[in-house]
Design a protein around this motif. Structure first.
Motif, PDB file in Angstrom:
ATOM      1  N   VAL A 225       0.892  -1.263   0.093  1.00 13.68           N
ATOM      2  CA  VAL A 225       0.096  -0.036   0.057  1.00 13.68           C
ATOM      3  C   VAL A 225       0.827   1.116  -0.145  1.00 13.68           C
ATOM      4  CG1 VAL A 225      -1.547   1.360   1.351  1.00 13.68           C
ATOM      5  CG2 VAL A 225      -1.860  -1.146   1.121  1.00 13.68           C
ATOM      6  N   GLY A 226       0.769   2.215  -0.902  1.00 19.09           N
ATOM      7  CA  GLY A 226       1.377   3.448  -0.899  1.00 19.09           C
ATOM      8  C   GLY A 226       2.236   3.395  -2.099  1.00 19.09           C
ATOM      9  N   GLN A 227       2.893   2.337  -2.594  1.00 17.45           N
ATOM     10  CA  GLN A 227       3.570   2.026  -3.563  1.00 17.45           C
ATOM     11  C   GLN A 227       3.193   2.861  -5.114  1.00 17.45           C
ATOM     12  OE1 GLN A 227       4.756  -2.148  -3.897  1.00 17.45           O
ATOM     13  NE2 GLN A 227       5.984  -1.687  -5.744  1.00 17.45           N
TER      14      GLN A 227
ATOM     15  N   ARG B  76      -0.828   4.866  -7.946  1.00 22.16           N
ATOM     16  CA  ARG B  76      -0.394   4.518  -6.774  1.00 22.16           C
ATOM     17  C   ARG B  76      -1.349   3.591  -6.115  1.00 22.16           C
ATOM     18  NH1 ARG B  76      -0.236   6.402  -1.822  1.00 22.16           N
ATOM     19  NH2 ARG B  76      -2.302   7.520  -1.967  1.00 22.16           N
ATOM     20  N   ILE B  77      -0.862   2.508  -5.214  1.00 26.12           N
ATOM     21  CA  ILE B  77      -1.552   1.758  -4.538  1.00 26.12           C
ATOM     22  C   ILE B  77      -2.423   2.434  -3.599  1.00 26.12           C
ATOM     23  CG2 ILE B  77      -1.760  -0.554  -3.383  1.00 26.12           C
ATOM     24  CD1 ILE B  77       0.465  -1.370  -5.277  1.00 26.12           C
TER      25      ILE B  77
ATOM     26  N   LEU C 174      -6.519   1.255  -7.067  1.00 30.17           N
ATOM     27  CA  LEU C 174      -5.445   2.379  -7.555  1.00 30.17           C
ATOM     28  C   LEU C 174      -5.837   3.849  -7.663  1.00 30.17           C
ATOM     29  CD1 LEU C 174      -4.595   0.245 -10.963  1.00 30.17           C
ATOM     30  CD2 LEU C 174      -2.955   0.710  -9.049  1.00 30.17           C
ATOM     31  N   SER C 175      -5.281   4.703  -7.376  1.00 29.83           N
ATOM     32  CA  SER C 175      -5.438   5.980  -7.515  1.00 29.83           C
ATOM     33  C   SER C 175      -4.545   6.704  -8.813  1.00 29.83           C
ATOM     34  CB  SER C 175      -5.116   6.853  -6.195  1.00 29.83           C
ATOM     35  OG  SER C 175      -3.783   6.946  -5.904  1.00 29.83           O
TER      36      SER C 175
ATOM     37  N   THR D  63       2.683  -3.128 -12.409  1.00 31.32           N
ATOM     38  CA  THR D  63       4.082  -3.732 -11.881  1.00 31.32           C
ATOM     39  C   THR D  63       5.074  -2.490 -11.282  1.00 31.32           C
ATOM     40  OG1 THR D  63       6.475  -4.712 -12.874  1.00 31.32           O
ATOM     41  CG2 THR D  63       5.296  -2.926 -14.193  1.00 31.32           C
ATOM     42  N   ARG D  64       6.195  -2.746 -10.923  1.00 28.01           N
ATOM     43  CA  ARG D  64       6.987  -1.724 -10.288  1.00 28.01           C
ATOM     44  C   ARG D  64       7.442  -0.782 -11.428  1.00 28.01           C
ATOM     45  NH1 ARG D  64      12.453  -2.068  -9.657  1.00 28.01           N
ATOM     46  NH2 ARG D  64      12.714  -4.428  -9.935  1.00 28.01           N
ATOM     47  N   PRO D  65       7.655   0.489 -11.389  1.00 27.08           N
ATOM     48  CA  PRO D  65       8.312   1.248 -12.633  1.00 27.08           C
ATOM     49  C   PRO D  65       9.462   0.955 -13.010  1.00 27.08           C
ATOM     50  CG  PRO D  65       7.166   2.610 -10.731  1.00 27.08           C
ATOM     51  CD  PRO D  65       7.350   1.358 -10.335  1.00 27.08           C
ATOM     52  N   GLY D  66       9.705   1.213 -14.199  1.00 30.01           N
ATOM     53  CA  GLY D  66      11.096   1.466 -14.730  1.00 30.01           C
ATOM     54  C   GLY D  66      11.530  -0.010 -15.273  1.00 30.01           C
TER      55      GLY D  66
END
Ligand SMILES: Nc1nc2c(ncn2[C@@H]2O[C@H](COP(=O)(O)OP(=O)(O)O)[C@@H](O)[C@H]2O)c(=O)[nH]1
Ligand SMILES: [Mg+2]
Length: 540
Positions: free
Chosen positions: A210-212, A224-225, A248-249, A263-266
């Motif tokens: 959460v928050g990621q 963002r989660i 998701l926001s 997924t995780r960015p990048g």
């Protein structure tokens, strides 16, 4: 933390998959109004249960009807085990075989076979015949060894046995790797009033918190989660191998679709070209030709693909071959991902296999030397073979990103990288003080070739400009056709090895000296000759 698993149903329509899920979990997986009205599963359904040992299991219930096979494909991607259902009164039917073929192509090699509706069968002989037929059908497939449990969702017969058997089967599955590269192929998108956009899927290869901040591919959207749930319970962190709902926001429902990947960015790059090892089913009606169009399914994604046969003119039913697929829409894939291909009409599953290279460096020429060999190394080689082959394809790369695209687990890849560096097959170029994973690495053959060019370029330059102390860095870089980062890294190692001398803006071979003849000394004056030796070649 308790292990979590996901199982998926499979089997012919009306054989009792959804009823069985409901009997096991108390949850009706047929959630759509149309499904209730037609009394038939159309899209994926979801339920969960807690095993006697306390572990929780998500269940993906799939449609068995042949018109909805493609929805089924969006659900079976990441399952740990199949709950393969055959009705005792009907026995093996066409989609029993088609679903089995799909499980086999996806290499889902854990499963339990439930022979349902035993309450409808009065004679023992009939049941024995059906059981024998089922066993014969699964022979030579991933479910060959799967336990077979007769059950009835209506009377409850065999359900406890089925749960115990599922528990035992799941306890034998591999733990879900955490590669630090979480991927959640989206199988549903919806909005919840007061919360906004929610997506669901089975999480693989990493955790989400959460928050990621996350990225959604192939669009490259940022989000963002806001919240996470598994089996309707709020959680702070979702672990690999679990069913997850993400609030998701930053993105709207309209921006997302089934098949997109959170997924995780990048790191995850969508691709339109993919090299695969393709198993062409023996049930296919005609040979697979170059340039054929097929429907391609992987994760929860679907697109059209054009087939480029690399080492052969045609793949005959039952054969396996190396194929490059040109995808109509970009798909976010990684090495080792499984896929299914179908012919559009008459619709049928004809094959599938494994992604060998999700980012091939080029459109391969057919029958070209080395292409098939390099795919073989990528598909079946040791971790060392795989890293070396990838690095040969990519050219200079950061070790970390090479490992990320290798499909190897982190520890295994690091070990293989160490072996290759010790054997000088791979050379790290820059930043000697940094950990290897952050360094730019190249193959030994790349290094040899560039050092050869470097020496030749410099000695040619020194020959033409004997009075200049060295060649300007920019000129040298463009003569070697290198990007600035790679050039600087190459110079760093070449200088450390004494291959070149770097002086401010110029580079020279160590053997090069500015030596002026008597006559030249007289012409330029000694003071100027000194300046030239210092590397200031503005006068020459
Ligand atoms: N008698 C009997 N009927 C069953 C059993 N399981 C399912 N059914 C019936 O078979 C029909 C199809 O079941 P369903 O679960 O929707 O099949 P699915 O298409 O495989 O999901 C429904 O009418 C169920 O009530 C069972 O164990 N015994
Ligand atoms: Mg159903």
């Amino acid at each position: 933390m308790q292990a979590t698993y996901v199982i998926g149903t499979a089997g012919h329509v009306d054989h009792g998959k959804s009823q069985l899920v409901q009997a096991l979990t108390g949850i009706d997986p047929d959630r759509l109004r149309e499904e209730k009205e037609r009394r038939m599963t159309i899209d994926l359904g979801f339920a969960w249960l807690t095993l006697p040992n306390g572990e929780s299991v998500g269940i993906v219930d799939v449609p068995g009807h042949r018109d909805f096979i493609e929805n089924m494909l969006a659900g079976v991607g990441a399952i740990d085990a199949a709950l393969f259902v055959v009705a005792a009164d009907e026995g093996v039917m066409p989609q029993t075989r088609e679903h089995l073929a799909i499980l086999d192509l996806l290499e889902i090699d854990n499963g339990v076979i439930a022979v349902t509706k035993t309450d409808l069968v009065e004679s023992e002989e009939w049941l024995d015949l059906v059981l024998a037929d089922v066993l014969e059908t699964v022979e030579g497939t991933v479910l060959e060894e799967a336990p077979l449990i007769p059950v009835s969702a209506h009377t409850g017969h065999g359900l406890d046995d089925l749960i115990d058997t599922l528990q035992e089967t799941l306890s034998r599955t591999n733990v879900h790797p955490d590669r630090g590269r979480p991927r959640l192929p989206i199988d549903r998108v919806f909005t919840v009033s007061g919360f906004g956009t929610v997506v669901t899927g089975t999480l693989v290869d990493g955790t989400l918190r959460v928050g990621q901040e996350v990225e959604i591919q192939p669009q490259g959207l940022e989000a963002r989660i806001r919240g996470l749930q598994t089996h309707k319970e709020d959680i702070e962190e979702a672990s690999p191998g679990s069913r997850v709902a993400i609030n998701l926001s930053g993105v709207d429902k309209e921006d997302l679709a089934r098949g997109d990947v959170v997924t995780r960015p990048g790191w995850l790059e969508p691709t339109n070209w993919v090299d695969v090892e393709l198993r062409y089913l023996s049930s296919a009606e005609r040979p697979l030709r170059h340039n054929t169009h097929l429907k391609f399914f992987s994760g929860a994604a679907e697109t059209l693909a054009r087939v480029r046969l690399l080492g052969t003119d045609a793949l005959w039913p039952g054969e396996t071959g190396w194929v490059q697929l040109e995808l109509q829409d970009p798909v976010a894939l990684v090495k080792e991902d499984r896929f299914i291909v179908r012919v559009p009409s008459p619709p049928a599953t004809v094959g599938g296999g494994i992604v060998v290279d999700p980012q091939p460096p080029r459109k391969h020429r057919r029958f070209q030397d080395g292409v098939v060999e390099s795919l073989e190394a990528l598909a079946h080689g040791t971790p060392e073979d795989i890293l070396l082959e990838l690095l040969e394809q990519t050219g200079p790369a950061r070790a970390q990103s090479l490992i990320a695209t290798s499909g190897l687990d982190e520890e295994q890849a690091q070990r293989a990288l160490g072996v290759l560096i010790d054997a000088q097959e791979i050379l790290p170029l820059d930043r000697r003080e940094r950990p290897t994973t952050q360094r730019l690495i190249v193959t030994h053959s790349w290094w040899d070739e560039r050092i050869g060019q470097l020496r030749q370029t410099l000695s040619e330059y020194h020959r033409i400009h004997p009075l200049r102390s060295g060649m300007g860095r920019e000129g040298l870089r463009s003569a070697l056709h290198l990007d600035p980062e790679t050039f600087d890294a190459l110079m760093e190692r070449a200088a450390a090895e004494g291959i070149v001398m770097q002086e401010r803006a110029t580079v020279r071979l160590p053997s090069h000296r500015v030596e002026l003849s008597e006559e030249q000394l007289r012409d330029v004056g000694v003071a100027d000759a000194d300046r030239a030796a210092d590397g200031d070649d503005s006068r020459t």
